[in-house]
Design a protein around this motif. Structure first.
Motif, PDB file in Angstrom:
ATOM      1  N   LYS A  77      -2.522  11.558  22.910  1.00  0.00           N
ATOM      2  CA  LYS A  77      -3.093  12.025  21.647  1.00  0.00           C
ATOM      3  C   LYS A  77      -3.176  10.872  20.640  1.00  0.00           C
ATOM      4  N   TRP A  78      -4.356  10.636  20.127  1.00  0.00           N
ATOM      5  CA  TRP A  78      -4.541   9.633  19.086  1.00  0.00           C
ATOM      6  C   TRP A  78      -4.317  10.306  17.737  1.00  0.00           C
ATOM      7  N   VAL A  79      -3.510   9.658  16.892  1.00  0.00           N
ATOM      8  CA  VAL A  79      -3.206  10.207  15.567  1.00  0.00           C
ATOM      9  C   VAL A  79      -3.738   9.198  14.556  1.00  0.00           C
ATOM     10  N   ILE A  80      -4.737   9.603  13.763  1.00  0.00           N
ATOM     11  CA  ILE A  80      -5.408   8.590  12.944  1.00  0.00           C
ATOM     12  C   ILE A  80      -5.574   9.006  11.481  1.00  0.00           C
ATOM     13  N   ASP A  81      -5.394   8.053  10.609  1.00  0.00           N
ATOM     14  CA  ASP A  81      -5.792   8.208   9.212  1.00  0.00           C
ATOM     15  C   ASP A  81      -6.844   7.126   8.959  1.00  0.00           C
ATOM     16  N   PRO A  82      -8.095   7.544   8.772  1.00  0.00           N
ATOM     17  CA  PRO A  82      -9.184   6.574   8.682  1.00  0.00           C
ATOM     18  C   PRO A  82      -9.160   5.763   7.389  1.00  0.00           C
ATOM     19  N   LEU A  83      -8.490   6.308   6.368  1.00  0.00           N
ATOM     20  CA  LEU A  83      -8.341   5.603   5.083  1.00  0.00           C
ATOM     21  C   LEU A  83      -7.074   6.135   4.445  1.00  0.00           C
ATOM     22  N   ASP A  84      -6.018   5.344   4.517  1.00  0.00           N
ATOM     23  CA  ASP A  84      -4.773   5.732   3.854  1.00  0.00           C
ATOM     24  C   ASP A  84      -4.722   4.988   2.530  1.00  0.00           C
ATOM     25  N   GLY A  85      -4.662   5.769   1.435  1.00  0.00           N
ATOM     26  CA  GLY A  85      -4.737   5.169   0.103  1.00  0.00           C
ATOM     27  C   GLY A  85      -6.072   5.501  -0.555  1.00  0.00           C
ATOM     28  N   THR A  86      -6.559   6.703  -0.324  1.00  0.00           N
ATOM     29  CA  THR A  86      -7.882   7.087  -0.842  1.00  0.00           C
ATOM     30  C   THR A  86      -7.956   7.032  -2.371  1.00  0.00           C
ATOM     31  N   THR A  87      -6.895   7.442  -3.047  1.00  0.00           N
ATOM     32  CA  THR A  87      -6.939   7.424  -4.517  1.00  0.00           C
ATOM     33  C   THR A  87      -7.086   5.987  -5.008  1.00  0.00           C
ATOM     34  N   TYR A  89      -8.402   3.550  -3.353  1.00  0.00           N
ATOM     35  CA  TYR A  89      -9.751   3.144  -2.942  1.00  0.00           C
ATOM     36  C   TYR A  89     -10.798   3.636  -3.934  1.00  0.00           C
ATOM     37  N   ALA A  90     -10.696   4.898  -4.304  1.00  0.00           N
ATOM     38  CA  ALA A  90     -11.692   5.492  -5.211  1.00  0.00           C
ATOM     39  C   ALA A  90     -11.645   4.849  -6.593  1.00  0.00           C
ATOM     40  N   HIS A  91     -10.484   4.284  -6.949  1.00  0.00           N
ATOM     41  CA  HIS A  91     -10.348   3.630  -8.264  1.00  0.00           C
ATOM     42  C   HIS A  91     -10.559   2.121  -8.197  1.00  0.00           C
ATOM     43  N   GLY A  92     -10.875   1.611  -7.027  1.00  0.00           N
ATOM     44  CA  GLY A  92     -11.103   0.174  -6.903  1.00  0.00           C
ATOM     45  C   GLY A  92      -9.826  -0.645  -6.850  1.00  0.00           C
ATOM     46  N   TYR A  93      -8.691   0.023  -6.583  1.00  0.00           N
ATOM     47  CA  TYR A  93      -7.395  -0.674  -6.493  1.00  0.00           C
ATOM     48  C   TYR A  93      -7.209  -1.101  -5.028  1.00  0.00           C
ATOM     49  N   PRO A  94      -7.122  -2.409  -4.763  1.00  0.00           N
ATOM     50  CA  PRO A  94      -7.204  -2.868  -3.364  1.00  0.00           C
ATOM     51  C   PRO A  94      -5.911  -2.729  -2.567  1.00  0.00           C
ATOM     52  N   CYS A  95      -5.503  -1.496  -2.349  1.00  0.00           N
ATOM     53  CA  CYS A  95      -4.338  -1.244  -1.513  1.00  0.00           C
ATOM     54  C   CYS A  95      -4.648  -0.005  -0.670  1.00  0.00           C
ATOM     55  N   LEU A 172      16.209   4.216  -8.748  1.00  0.00           N
ATOM     56  CA  LEU A 172      15.879   3.245  -9.808  1.00  0.00           C
ATOM     57  C   LEU A 172      17.164   2.638 -10.383  1.00  0.00           C
ATOM     58  N   LEU A 173      18.210   3.461 -10.467  1.00  0.00           N
ATOM     59  CA  LEU A 173      19.458   2.995 -11.069  1.00  0.00           C
ATOM     60  C   LEU A 173      20.319   2.199 -10.093  1.00  0.00           C
ATOM     61  N   THR A 174      20.110   2.376  -8.791  1.00  0.00           N
ATOM     62  CA  THR A 174      21.037   1.759  -7.828  1.00  0.00           C
ATOM     63  C   THR A 174      20.424   0.636  -6.982  1.00  0.00           C
ATOM     64  N   SER A 175      19.085   0.466  -7.053  1.00  0.00           N
ATOM     65  CA  SER A 175      18.468  -0.584  -6.234  1.00  0.00           C
ATOM     66  C   SER A 175      17.950  -1.706  -7.138  1.00  0.00           C
ATOM     67  N   ARG A 176      17.339  -2.700  -6.525  1.00  0.00           N
ATOM     68  CA  ARG A 176      16.767  -3.800  -7.305  1.00  0.00           C
ATOM     69  C   ARG A 176      15.428  -3.394  -7.922  1.00  0.00           C
ATOM     70  N   GLY A 177      14.772  -2.427  -7.308  1.00  0.00           N
ATOM     71  CA  GLY A 177      13.495  -1.957  -7.853  1.00  0.00           C
ATOM     72  C   GLY A 177      12.855  -0.961  -6.911  1.00  0.00           C
ATOM     73  N   VAL A 178      11.973  -0.156  -7.485  1.00  0.00           N
ATOM     74  CA  VAL A 178      11.236   0.827  -6.687  1.00  0.00           C
ATOM     75  C   VAL A 178       9.756   0.643  -6.970  1.00  0.00           C
ATOM     76  N   ARG A 179       8.961   0.527  -5.924  1.00  0.00           N
ATOM     77  CA  ARG A 179       7.511   0.391  -6.060  1.00  0.00           C
ATOM     78  C   ARG A 179       6.832   1.672  -5.608  1.00  0.00           C
ATOM     79  N   ARG A 180       5.581   1.854  -6.052  1.00  0.00           N
ATOM     80  CA  ARG A 180       4.769   2.995  -5.607  1.00  0.00           C
ATOM     81  C   ARG A 180       3.364   2.443  -5.463  1.00  0.00           C
ATOM     82  N   ASP A 181       2.957   2.209  -4.213  1.00  0.00           N
ATOM     83  CA  ASP A 181       1.689   1.518  -3.993  1.00  0.00           C
ATOM     84  C   ASP A 181       0.542   2.420  -3.555  1.00  0.00           C
ATOM     85  N   GLY A 182       0.831   3.671  -3.183  1.00  0.00           N
ATOM     86  CA  GLY A 182      -0.255   4.609  -2.907  1.00  0.00           C
ATOM     87  C   GLY A 182      -0.806   4.597  -1.496  1.00  0.00           C
TER      88      GLY A 182
END
Ligand code: IPD
Ligand code: CA
Ligand code: CA
Length: 254
Positions: A77-87, A89-95, A172-182
């Motif tokens: 079984k192939w499991v695919i996401d053809p575009l992960d990060g659609t939001t 993408y739609a905003h022109g954010y290159p991730c 946020l309080l216990t690590s060096r930082g938290v990112r959210r890249d979409g």
């Protein structure tokens, strides 16, 4: 099979890049869950390729209505996401990326995540390690949460997930930082190559995590549920790390 997945992911990535910044039609699948013509074009390319090369294989593809497009050979079984990060993408954010995995008899045996904006290709084969653009990768050596850079994602139905805010605050309080890249698939690939030390997210789908799970395991990391039990791509939530900080992450998520 790996070469097939690589070639397909690269070609689908090219489709995404060609349309990037030129999207005219954005449709809503939910309040904030989008789909663009690029998601559909990329998925059509991947599904067509699989059908012509492996007509008996099953396909689980996001835009096919979250449905399994069944082939005769249930073993593959192939499991695919053809575009992960659609939001993004739609905003022109290159991730964003294309992510493709192959499951055989219930086990993920191959995973490819391709980021066309950076031309970064993450690959993994069961028992044969993980690589970035052909060079072997390993998870980070960070040995405590206090020195860790974490990444997470905010689920589309975040309003119904009251525990998430507590987990985020605590990390946020216990690590060096938290990112959210979409892009969950990129987040996981970055844990595999040591750019991030850990990742957690609720409410993801199999296609978001299938390739990333194998990438991390093959790069020496760990993927589980919040209680430490073995993770299945079909049931969220997920916590993934370099392994060394896993227990500390579970302690926050309990
Ligand atoms: C989404 C991304 C995002 C995650 C969402 C996913 P999509 O996938 O992976 O990082 O937070 O939960 O649904 O919709 O862009 O393919
Ligand atoms: Ca996705
Ligand atoms: Ca998607």
């Amino acid at each position: 099979m790996l070469n097939f997945a690589i070639e397909t992911a690269r070609d689908a990535g090219r489709v995404l890049l060609e349309k990037f910044g030129r999207i005219e039609t954005v449709t809503k699948k939910g309040d904030i869950n989008l789909v663009t013509e690029a998601d559909l074009a990329s998925e059509a390319l991947i599904v067509e390729r699989i059908k012509s090369h492996f007509p008996r294989h099953a396909i689980l593809a996001e835009e096919a209505g979250n449905a399994v497009v069944t082939g005769v050979d249930g073993g593959h079984k192939w499991v695919i996401d053809p575009l992960d990060g659609t939001t993004n993408y739609a905003h022109g954010y290159p991730c964003f990326c294309v992510t493709i995995a192959l499951e055989h008899e219930g086990e993920i045996v191959l995973g490819v995540t391709y980021d066309p904006t950076r031309d970064e290709l993450f690959t993994a084969e069961k028992g044969r390690g993980a690589a970035l653009n052909g060079k072997p990768i390993r998870v980070s050596a960070t040995d405590e949460l206090g020195n860790a850079l974490l990444v997470t994602g905010f689920p589309y139905d975040i309003k119904h997930r009251e525990k998430f805010a507590r987990h985020l605050t605590e990390f946020l309080l216990t690590s060096r930082g938290v990112r959210r890249d979409g892009s969950a698939a990129i987040d996981l690939a970055y844990v595999a190559c040591g750019r991030f030390d850990g990742f957690w997210e609720e409410g993801l789908n199999p296609w978001d995590v299938a390739a990333g799970k194998l990438l991390i395991e093959e790069a020496g990391g760990m993927v589980s549920y919040y209680d430490g039990s073995p993770f299945s791509i079909y049931t969220p939530p997920i916590v993934a790390s370099n392994g060394t900080i896993h227990a500390e992450m579970l302690n926050v998520l309990k």
